[in-house]
Design an enzyme around this catalytic site. Structure first.
Site, PDB file in Angstrom:
ATOM      1  CB  SER A  39      36.656  32.224   9.367  1.00 24.62           C
ATOM      2  OG  SER A  39      37.882  32.480   9.942  1.00 24.62           O
ATOM      3  CG  HIS A  71      37.663  35.230  14.121  1.00 22.56           C
ATOM      4  ND1 HIS A  71      38.800  34.514  14.367  1.00 22.56           N
ATOM      5  CD2 HIS A  71      37.178  34.768  12.969  1.00 22.56           C
ATOM      6  CE1 HIS A  71      38.993  33.656  13.386  1.00 22.56           C
ATOM      7  NE2 HIS A  71      38.017  33.803  12.516  1.00 22.56           N
ATOM      8  CG  HIS A  97      43.534  31.906  14.188  1.00 21.63           C
ATOM      9  ND1 HIS A  97      42.569  32.865  14.439  1.00 21.63           N
ATOM     10  CD2 HIS A  97      42.919  30.913  13.509  1.00 21.63           C
ATOM     11  CE1 HIS A  97      41.415  32.458  13.929  1.00 21.63           C
ATOM     12  NE2 HIS A  97      41.593  31.273  13.357  1.00 21.63           N
ATOM     13  CE1 TYR A  99      45.671  35.000  12.067  1.00 23.83           C
ATOM     14  CE2 TYR A  99      45.261  32.733  11.422  1.00 23.83           C
ATOM     15  CZ  TYR A  99      44.797  34.002  11.701  1.00 23.83           C
ATOM     16  OH  TYR A  99      43.456  34.269  11.630  1.00 23.83           O
ATOM     17  CD  GLU A 100      44.977  36.080  16.670  1.00 20.19           C
ATOM     18  OE1 GLU A 100      44.904  36.745  17.716  1.00 20.19           O
ATOM     19  OE2 GLU A 100      44.076  35.297  16.299  1.00 20.19           O
ATOM     20  CB  ALA A 127      36.756  28.971   7.243  1.00 23.60           C
ATOM     21  CG  MET A 214      45.686  29.190   8.521  1.00 17.90           C
ATOM     22  SD  MET A 214      45.847  30.923   8.085  1.00 17.90           S
ATOM     23  CE  MET A 214      46.037  30.820   6.295  1.00 17.90           C
ATOM     24  CB  SER A 215      41.900  27.208  13.614  1.00 18.27           C
ATOM     25  OG  SER A 215      40.872  26.582  12.876  1.00 18.27           O
ATOM     26  CG  ASN A 238      39.407  28.751   0.180  1.00 15.43           C
ATOM     27  OD1 ASN A 238      39.100  28.948   1.359  1.00 15.43           O
ATOM     28  ND2 ASN A 238      40.579  28.286  -0.192  1.00 15.43           N
ATOM     29  CG  HIS A 250      39.690  36.880   5.840  1.00 14.57           C
ATOM     30  ND1 HIS A 250      39.657  35.648   6.478  1.00 14.57           N
ATOM     31  CD2 HIS A 250      39.047  37.746   6.662  1.00 14.57           C
ATOM     32  CE1 HIS A 250      39.022  35.780   7.639  1.00 14.57           C
ATOM     33  NE2 HIS A 250      38.647  37.042   7.773  1.00 14.57           N
TER      34      HIS A 250
HETATM   35  N1  HPA Z   1      44.121  27.637   3.507  1.00 21.43           N
HETATM   36  C1  HPA Z   1      44.330  27.815   4.817  1.00 21.43           C
HETATM   37  N2  HPA Z   1      43.390  28.254   5.642  1.00 21.43           N
HETATM   38  C2  HPA Z   1      42.183  28.524   5.131  1.00 21.43           C
HETATM   39  C3  HPA Z   1      41.899  28.365   3.774  1.00 21.43           C
HETATM   40  C4  HPA Z   1      42.931  27.900   2.906  1.00 21.43           C
HETATM   41  O1  HPA Z   1      42.759  27.726   1.674  1.00 21.43           O
HETATM   42  N3  HPA Z   1      40.597  28.720   3.579  1.00 21.43           N
HETATM   43  C5  HPA Z   1      40.119  29.062   4.806  1.00 21.43           C
HETATM   44  N4  HPA Z   1      41.069  28.962   5.745  1.00 21.43           N
END
Ligand code: HPA
Length: 276
Positions: A39, A71, A97, A99-100, A127, A214-215, A238, A250
């Site tokens: 991302s 993506h 991912h 989570y998909e 990210a 998440m990856s 973040n 996001h």
């Molecule tokens: N948590 C999980 N996945 C992420 C985050 C987060 O704060 N930021 C970007 N991907």
């Protein structure tokens, strides 16, 4: 059998076939390094110049269409020249991912294809949220190790793979010699798609984690198990949940990626020839 059926029934054969398609389409029997752009990282590849080949990932055996904004689901081939050296890089813009909900096979298909296409080094980018309060938004961090809170692995059966040097010390040293200000951290793999709660972030910090996302972890394991060396770079997009009290979204993740893209691109371009 459809290409998707092959992916689930014999993922390594699907990867071998996808690699053969890449060789045929690009005209290059093998590639040296693969880059998976997470991302917000997609624009960082502009630093590599123009690709010599590009297609939509889903045209290749076993690749599913992208599900997340930012993506774009492209596969590109780049020729990176440095002095007398030419490095062939296979670049995946976007990834699938966990989570998909499509299972593990599509998540690791890109890196398996890359290894079958000859790549000895896999550079994974992502990210992430910063758990370590020293980290600033827009800062790249080298992953030194991980904690899997999904406990999901792409390996099945009695494949007892050692993960002691999963995130290659050799490759991290090369990147740090190009930019000594780079920090290293421990990445937590979180399934998502929900972000973590503040209490979960406190737990992760207590466990020794610095970053959460998440990856990356399944791909790193799949690549390592096939004998490739793995380098992973997280971009802190973040502060993790509860660290500043701000809510997470996001759009913020994508915007932070875009803002840092030129630094990330310059870093990648300068280090890639040294990684091979
Ligand atoms: N948590 C999980 N996945 C992420 C985050 C987060 O704060 N930021 C970007 N991907």
């Amino acid at each position: 059998m459809t290409s998707t059926e092959l992916l689930y029934s014999d993922p390594l054969q699907a990867a071998t076939k996808a690699a053969a398609e890449i060789a045929q389409r690009t005209g290059f029997a093998s590639h040296d390094i693969a880059l998976v752009m997470g991302s917000g990282w997609v624009t960082a590849v502009d630093a590599l110049g123009d690709p010599v080949y590009e297609c939509n990932a889903e045209e290749l055996i076993g690749f599913l269409p992208p599900a997340v904004e930012g993506h774009s689901g492209k596969v590109r081939s780049y020729e990176i020249k440095d002095g007398g050296k030419t490095v062939r890089a296979l670049v995946f813009l976007g990834r699938t991912h966990l989570y998909e909900g499509k299972g593990m096979e599509p998540v690791v298909h890109g890196v398996r294809t890359a290894v079958k296409a000859g790549c000895k080094v896999i550079l994974l980018t992502n990210a992430c949220g910063g758990i370590n309060t020293r980290y600033r938004v827009g800062q790249p961090v080298l992953i030194r190790d991980h904690i899997s809170l999904t406990a999901a692995t792409p390996l099945v059966g009695a494949t007892f793979v050692d993960l002691t040097d999963l995130y290659s010390k050799r490759l991290r040293a090369i990147v740090k010699s190009a930019d000594s200000s780079l920090e290293e951290g421990v990445y937590v793999h979180w399934r998502g798609p929900t972000y973590e709660t503040p209490a979960e972030i406190l737990m992760m910090r207590g466990m020794g984690a610095d970053l959460v996302g998440m990856s990356t972890v399944p791909e790193a394991i799949a690549a390592h198990a096939l004998g490739a060396e793995v380098l992973a770079i997280s971009l802190v997009t973040n502060a993790a949940a509860g660290v500043t009290g701000e809510k997470l979204n996001h759009e913020e993740v994508i915007a932070a990626g875009k803002a840092a893209a030129s630094r990330m691109g310059a870093l990648m371009k300068s280090v890639i020839p040294n990684l091979i």
